[in-house]
Design a protein around this motif. Structure first.
Motif, PDB file in Angstrom:
ATOM      1  N   VAL A  82       0.834  -1.060  -0.156  1.00  0.00           N
ATOM      2  CA  VAL A  82      -0.072   0.088  -0.024  1.00  0.00           C
ATOM      3  C   VAL A  82       0.728   1.064   0.116  1.00  0.00           C
ATOM      4  N   HIS A  83       0.862   2.013  -1.042  1.00  0.00           N
ATOM      5  CA  HIS A  83       1.547   3.390  -0.967  1.00  0.00           C
ATOM      6  C   HIS A  83       0.673   4.342  -1.126  1.00  0.00           C
ATOM      7  N   ARG A  84       0.889   5.611  -0.318  1.00  0.00           N
ATOM      8  CA  ARG A  84      -0.130   6.540  -0.140  1.00  0.00           C
ATOM      9  C   ARG A  84       0.467   7.765  -1.220  1.00  0.00           C
ATOM     10  N   ILE A  85      -0.571   8.567  -1.602  1.00  0.00           N
ATOM     11  CA  ILE A  85      -0.322   9.760  -2.498  1.00  0.00           C
ATOM     12  C   ILE A  85      -0.869  11.005  -1.846  1.00  0.00           C
ATOM     13  N   GLY A  86      -0.832  12.014  -2.342  1.00  0.00           N
ATOM     14  CA  GLY A  86      -1.192  13.368  -1.932  1.00  0.00           C
ATOM     15  C   GLY A  86      -0.302  14.096  -0.918  1.00  0.00           C
ATOM     16  N   VAL A  87      -0.897  14.800  -0.315  1.00  0.00           N
ATOM     17  CA  VAL A  87       0.034  15.753   0.797  1.00  0.00           C
ATOM     18  C   VAL A  87      -0.311  15.065   2.354  1.00  0.00           C
ATOM     19  N   LEU A  88       1.082  14.496   2.868  1.00  0.00           N
ATOM     20  CA  LEU A  88       1.042  13.827   3.961  1.00  0.00           C
ATOM     21  C   LEU A  88       1.887  14.703   4.909  1.00  0.00           C
ATOM     22  N   PRO A  89       1.335  14.910   6.156  1.00  0.00           N
ATOM     23  CA  PRO A  89       2.071  15.692   7.222  1.00  0.00           C
ATOM     24  C   PRO A  89       2.914  14.658   7.663  1.00  0.00           C
ATOM     25  N   ALA A  90       4.048  15.454   8.201  1.00  0.00           N
ATOM     26  CA  ALA A  90       5.226  14.804   9.012  1.00  0.00           C
ATOM     27  C   ALA A  90       4.673  13.542   9.857  1.00  0.00           C
ATOM     28  N   ARG A  91       5.459  12.732  10.172  1.00  0.00           N
ATOM     29  CA  ARG A  91       4.958  11.582  10.729  1.00  0.00           C
ATOM     30  C   ARG A  91       3.923  10.655  10.315  1.00  0.00           C
ATOM     31  N   SER A  92       3.306  10.991   9.120  1.00  0.00           N
ATOM     32  CA  SER A  92       2.327  10.272   8.511  1.00  0.00           C
ATOM     33  C   SER A  92       3.121   9.069   7.865  1.00  0.00           C
ATOM     34  N   GLN A  93       2.131   7.903   7.777  1.00  0.00           N
ATOM     35  CA  GLN A  93       2.501   6.558   7.333  1.00  0.00           C
ATOM     36  C   GLN A  93       2.462   6.808   5.853  1.00  0.00           C
ATOM     37  N   ILE A  94       3.471   6.364   4.897  1.00  0.00           N
ATOM     38  CA  ILE A  94       3.562   6.446   3.494  1.00  0.00           C
ATOM     39  C   ILE A  94       3.369   5.247   2.831  1.00  0.00           C
ATOM     40  N   VAL A  95       4.060   4.426   3.156  1.00  0.00           N
ATOM     41  CA  VAL A  95       4.083   2.877   2.504  1.00  0.00           C
ATOM     42  C   VAL A  95       3.905   1.588   3.521  1.00  0.00           C
ATOM     43  N   LEU A  96       3.456   0.566   3.077  1.00  0.00           N
ATOM     44  CA  LEU A  96       3.343  -0.424   3.956  1.00  0.00           C
ATOM     45  C   LEU A  96       3.636  -1.659   2.922  1.00  0.00           C
ATOM     46  N   VAL A  97       4.383  -2.471   3.281  1.00  0.00           N
ATOM     47  CA  VAL A  97       4.814  -4.004   2.837  1.00  0.00           C
ATOM     48  C   VAL A  97       4.605  -4.877   3.668  1.00  0.00           C
ATOM     49  N   VAL A  98       3.651  -5.922   3.326  1.00  0.00           N
ATOM     50  CA  VAL A  98       3.487  -7.060   4.100  1.00  0.00           C
ATOM     51  C   VAL A  98       3.738  -8.480   3.247  1.00  0.00           C
ATOM     52  N   VAL A  99       4.465  -9.231   3.822  1.00  0.00           N
ATOM     53  CA  VAL A  99       4.760 -10.478   2.991  1.00  0.00           C
ATOM     54  C   VAL A  99       4.566 -11.842   3.878  1.00  0.00           C
ATOM     55  N   ALA A 100       3.781 -12.521   3.184  1.00  0.00           N
ATOM     56  CA  ALA A 100       3.572 -13.901   3.975  1.00  0.00           C
ATOM     57  C   ALA A 100       4.216 -15.005   3.435  1.00  0.00           C
ATOM     58  N   SER A 101       4.849 -15.875   4.076  1.00  0.00           N
ATOM     59  CA  SER A 101       5.565 -16.969   3.507  1.00  0.00           C
ATOM     60  C   SER A 101       5.471 -18.351   4.467  1.00  0.00           C
ATOM     61  N   SER A 102       6.045 -19.608   4.132  1.00  0.00           N
ATOM     62  CA  SER A 102       5.906 -20.516   5.154  1.00  0.00           C
ATOM     63  C   SER A 102       6.802 -20.173   6.277  1.00  0.00           C
ATOM     64  N   HIS A 103       7.986 -19.790   5.692  1.00  0.00           N
ATOM     65  CA  HIS A 103       9.336 -19.539   6.499  1.00  0.00           C
ATOM     66  C   HIS A 103       9.598 -18.080   6.651  1.00  0.00           C
ATOM     67  N   ARG A 104      10.412 -17.729   8.067  1.00  0.00           N
ATOM     68  CA  ARG A 104      10.687 -16.322   8.178  1.00  0.00           C
ATOM     69  C   ARG A 104      11.643 -15.876   7.322  1.00  0.00           C
ATOM     70  N   PRO A 105      12.788 -16.532   6.876  1.00  0.00           N
ATOM     71  CA  PRO A 105      13.774 -16.092   6.142  1.00  0.00           C
ATOM     72  C   PRO A 105      13.341 -15.450   4.674  1.00  0.00           C
ATOM     73  N   ASP A 106      12.314 -16.264   4.177  1.00  0.00           N
ATOM     74  CA  ASP A 106      11.800 -15.632   2.939  1.00  0.00           C
ATOM     75  C   ASP A 106      10.863 -14.399   3.097  1.00  0.00           C
ATOM     76  N   ALA A 107      10.112 -14.510   4.104  1.00  0.00           N
ATOM     77  CA  ALA A 107       9.363 -13.197   4.547  1.00  0.00           C
ATOM     78  C   ALA A 107       9.991 -12.033   4.782  1.00  0.00           C
ATOM     79  N   PHE A 108      11.313 -12.163   5.550  1.00  0.00           N
ATOM     80  CA  PHE A 108      12.241 -11.013   5.641  1.00  0.00           C
ATOM     81  C   PHE A 108      12.703 -10.531   4.473  1.00  0.00           C
ATOM     82  N   ALA A 109      13.404 -11.481   3.900  1.00  0.00           N
ATOM     83  CA  ALA A 109      13.977 -10.940   2.578  1.00  0.00           C
ATOM     84  C   ALA A 109      13.258 -10.564   1.400  1.00  0.00           C
ATOM     85  N   ALA A 110      12.133 -10.865   1.291  1.00  0.00           N
ATOM     86  CA  ALA A 110      11.191 -10.310   0.463  1.00  0.00           C
ATOM     87  C   ALA A 110      10.716  -9.256   0.689  1.00  0.00           C
ATOM     88  N   CYS A 111      10.235  -8.826   1.713  1.00  0.00           N
ATOM     89  CA  CYS A 111      10.193  -7.503   2.589  1.00  0.00           C
ATOM     90  C   CYS A 111      10.761  -6.436   2.148  1.00  0.00           C
TER      91      CYS A 111
END
Length: 159
Positions: A82-111
């Motif tokens: 999820v990536h936001r657009i428009g005018v965002l005040p300081a400390r606002s969320q801009i981007v979110l990356v969430v990755v699901a996998s069977s195993h931790r190494p793949d989820a961390f690396a892909a994220c």
């Protein structure tokens, strides 16, 4: 199916995390997430906000290519960006990356991979609103170094 959204509205990390886990299914063993925020300072300047613009259709396609490359490298069950657009005040969320996998190494690396490539390859224009004057910001040498550290051919395939 992965989910990629470009939107002006804020997002909820908790809601996106739950949705990712539901789509990933019962074999999901790991979910890694990253949330990027608008900084409140840059050097000696106070940042009051960030204005993000995009090219509808082209921006989403650039993100889809990044996610596709991550899927080619790791075993992933679901990806949400999820990536936001428009005018965002300081400390606002801009981007979110969430990755699901069977195993931790793949989820961390892909994220991390997805975020590194979003910084350099996703089609966005960003203007930082600062106490010392507004400035268009570009990817930094460090951003490109992180991207290039993945030793991937993706950068040559994204236009």
């Amino acid at each position: 199916m992965d989910e990629i959204r470009v939107q002006s509205d804020d997002f909820s990390l908790a809601d996106e995390y739950l949705a990712c886990g539901e789509v990933a299914g019962p074999d999901c063993g790991a979910i890694a997430a990253f949330v990027g925020l608008v900084r409140h300072t840059e050097g000696d300047a106070k940042v009051t906000g960030l204005h993000l613009e995009h090219y509808p259709g082209m921006t989403e396609k650039s993100i889809e290519k990044i996610v596709e490359e991550a899927r080619n490298r790791w075993s992933l069950q679901h990806v949400r960006v999820v990536h936001r657009i428009g005018v965002l005040p300081a400390r606002s969320q801009i981007v979110l990356v969430v990755v699901a996998s069977s195993h931790r190494p793949d989820a961390f690396a892909a994220c991390e991979f997805i975020m590194d490539f979003l910084k350099t390859e996703a089609v966005f224009w960003k203007k930082e609103m600062r106490s010392d004057g507004d400035i268009w910001i570009k990817s930094t040498t460090g951003d490109y170094a992180r991207r290039d550290g993945w030793e991937s051919g993706i950068s040559s395939s994204i236009e």
